[in-house]
Design an enzyme around this catalytic site. Structure first.
Site, short mmCIF file in Angstrom:
data_model
loop_
_atom_site.label_atom_id
_atom_site.label_comp_id
_atom_site.label_asym_id
_atom_site.label_seq_id
_atom_site.Cartn_x
_atom_site.Cartn_y
_atom_site.Cartn_z
N SER A 151 6.55 -4.89 -6.74
CA SER A 151 7.03 -6.19 -6.28
C SER A 151 6.56 -7.31 -7.22
CB SER A 151 6.60 -6.41 -4.83
OG SER A 151 7.32 -7.46 -4.27
N ASP A 232 15.27 -2.06 1.53
CA ASP A 232 14.19 -3.03 1.25
C ASP A 232 14.60 -4.39 1.82
OD1 ASP A 232 12.44 -4.88 0.04
OD2 ASP A 232 12.20 -3.62 -1.73
N HIS A 267 10.28 -1.51 1.34
CA HIS A 267 9.41 -2.18 0.35
C HIS A 267 7.96 -1.70 0.44
CE1 HIS A 267 9.28 -5.58 -2.49
NE2 HIS A 267 8.12 -5.95 -1.98
N1 LIG Z 1 3.02 -11.04 4.70
C1 LIG Z 1 4.37 -10.77 4.36
C2 LIG Z 1 4.54 -9.41 3.73
C3 LIG Z 1 3.75 -9.25 2.48
C4 LIG Z 1 4.10 -7.96 1.76
O1 LIG Z 1 4.97 -7.23 2.15
N2 LIG Z 1 3.42 -7.72 0.65
C5 LIG Z 1 3.73 -6.55 -0.13
C6 LIG Z 1 4.06 -6.98 -1.52
S1 LIG Z 1 5.47 -8.06 -1.48
C7 LIG Z 1 5.72 -8.54 -3.11
O2 LIG Z 1 4.91 -8.76 -3.92
C8 LIG Z 1 2.55 -5.61 -0.12
O3 LIG Z 1 2.36 -4.83 -1.02
N3 LIG Z 1 1.79 -5.68 0.96
C9 LIG Z 1 0.54 -4.93 1.09
C10 LIG Z 1 0.67 -3.56 1.69
O4 LIG Z 1 -0.36 -2.84 1.67
O5 LIG Z 1 1.76 -3.17 2.15
C11 LIG Z 1 5.27 -10.91 5.56
O6 LIG Z 1 4.73 -11.19 6.59
O7 LIG Z 1 6.47 -10.71 5.39
#
Ligand SMILES: N[C@@H](CCC(=O)N[C@@H](CSC=O)C(=O)NCC(=O)O)C(=O)O
Length: 289
Positions: A151, A232, A267
């Protein structure tokens, strides 16, 4: 810049260790990273694969949930997991939004004076970490280095790699990404980051940190793999089709730039860990050539 080891765990016959040091690139703040060394690092220097995580992440998300270590151990490749931003810089507003500021460094060097002392993740990844790790005497061969990410970290991996090719340095042998932000200057996450961190705003970001704009400028061969999922919920922020189109227009064929659409995947790290093995083997082809 001396390293402090915070923890160490035996893992797939190698070692996963967490370190801390005071970072000059990040404005004299403390930063942490995880480093996986395969067992063969005891016999000599090993190639390095850098993993850049996404928004809201730390150095732990990829190490704990990516599922990369079994194949890295088998291939004899070290994995380096940096943090995603400076921490505790004390800048007004840095902890307000989850997609800007802490946990959202976007792997650029800020030029807006408000952020430019601390938000220099590009220099931290490309210069400072290799220098600090080499100085510490860790058995890492940075002449055999590749980069991947997820991402925001996928954007980081592609842009760091393409910037190195465009500068003629060829610091990395290959780049890969899971659901990368491919065209940040055209989507909300990217325009917010570029408007905030860069004095020249989105135009500066498009010129220096936009993979879709950058791939069109690279004349020589590239080694890139991208995976994204059709389910996604952030696909509107990613634009993998635009990146692929720009790559083909620039003459990079499916051997040089492979973009795979994975049916039904989202995602999350469930998606990442499903294709983790493919990405490690993709990079092993170049790191062990
Ligand atoms: N807080 C957000 C969601 C945040 C999220 O999905 N972060 C992803 C990366 S998104 C792009 O850079 C991530 O890797 N999160 C950490 C994990 O361990 O999954 C919301 O509320 O939508």
């Amino acid at each position: 810049m001396s390293l402090e080891k915070l923890s160490s765990n035996k893992h797939y016959e190698g070692t996963l260790a967490k370190y801390k040091f005071r970072s000059a690139a990040l404005g004299d703040t403390y930063t942490q990273f995880n480093l996986f060394l395969p067992a063969n690092a005891a016999q000599g220097k090993v190639p390095v694969l850098v993993y850049l995580a996404g928004l809201t992440c730390t150095e732990d998300n990829g190490a704990q949930k990516g599922g990369f270590m079994r194949d890295a151990a088998a291939q004899g490749i070290a994995l380096l997991f940096p943090d995603t931003s400076p921490r505790g810089a004390g800048i007004d507003g840095e902890d307000v939004d989850w997609d800007f500021g802490s946990g959202a460094g976007f792997y650029l060097n800020a030029t807006n004076p408000k952020w430019s002392k601390h938000y220099n993740m590009f220099s931290h990844i490309t210069q400072e970490l290799p220098q600090v790790l080499e100085k510490a005497g860790l058995p890492l061969d940075f002449t055999r280095q590749s980069i991947f990410g997820h991402s925001m970290g996928g954007h980081g991996a592609l842009t760091v790699y393409l910037a190195s090719l465009l500068s003629g340095m060829k610091q990395y042998r290959s780049a890969s990404a899971f659901s990368p932000i491919c065209e940040p200057s055209e989507v909300p996450w990217g325009t917010k980051a570029f408007s905030g961190y860069l004095a020249g705003g989105v135009a500066e970001g498009k010129d220096r940190y936009d993979a879709t704009a950058m791939i069109g400028k690279v004349k020589g061969a590239v080694n890139i793999l991208v995976d994204y999922g059709t389910a996604d919920n952030f696909l509107y922020q990613l634009h993998p089709d635009k990146f692929l189109e720009a790559a083909r227009v620039a003459g990079h064929d499916e051997v040089q730039v492979r973009v795979r659409k994975q049916e039904g995947y989202d995602h999350s790290y469930y998606f990442i860990s499903t294709f983790a093995s493919d990405h490690i083997h993709f990079h092993a082809n170049f790191l062990k050539a």
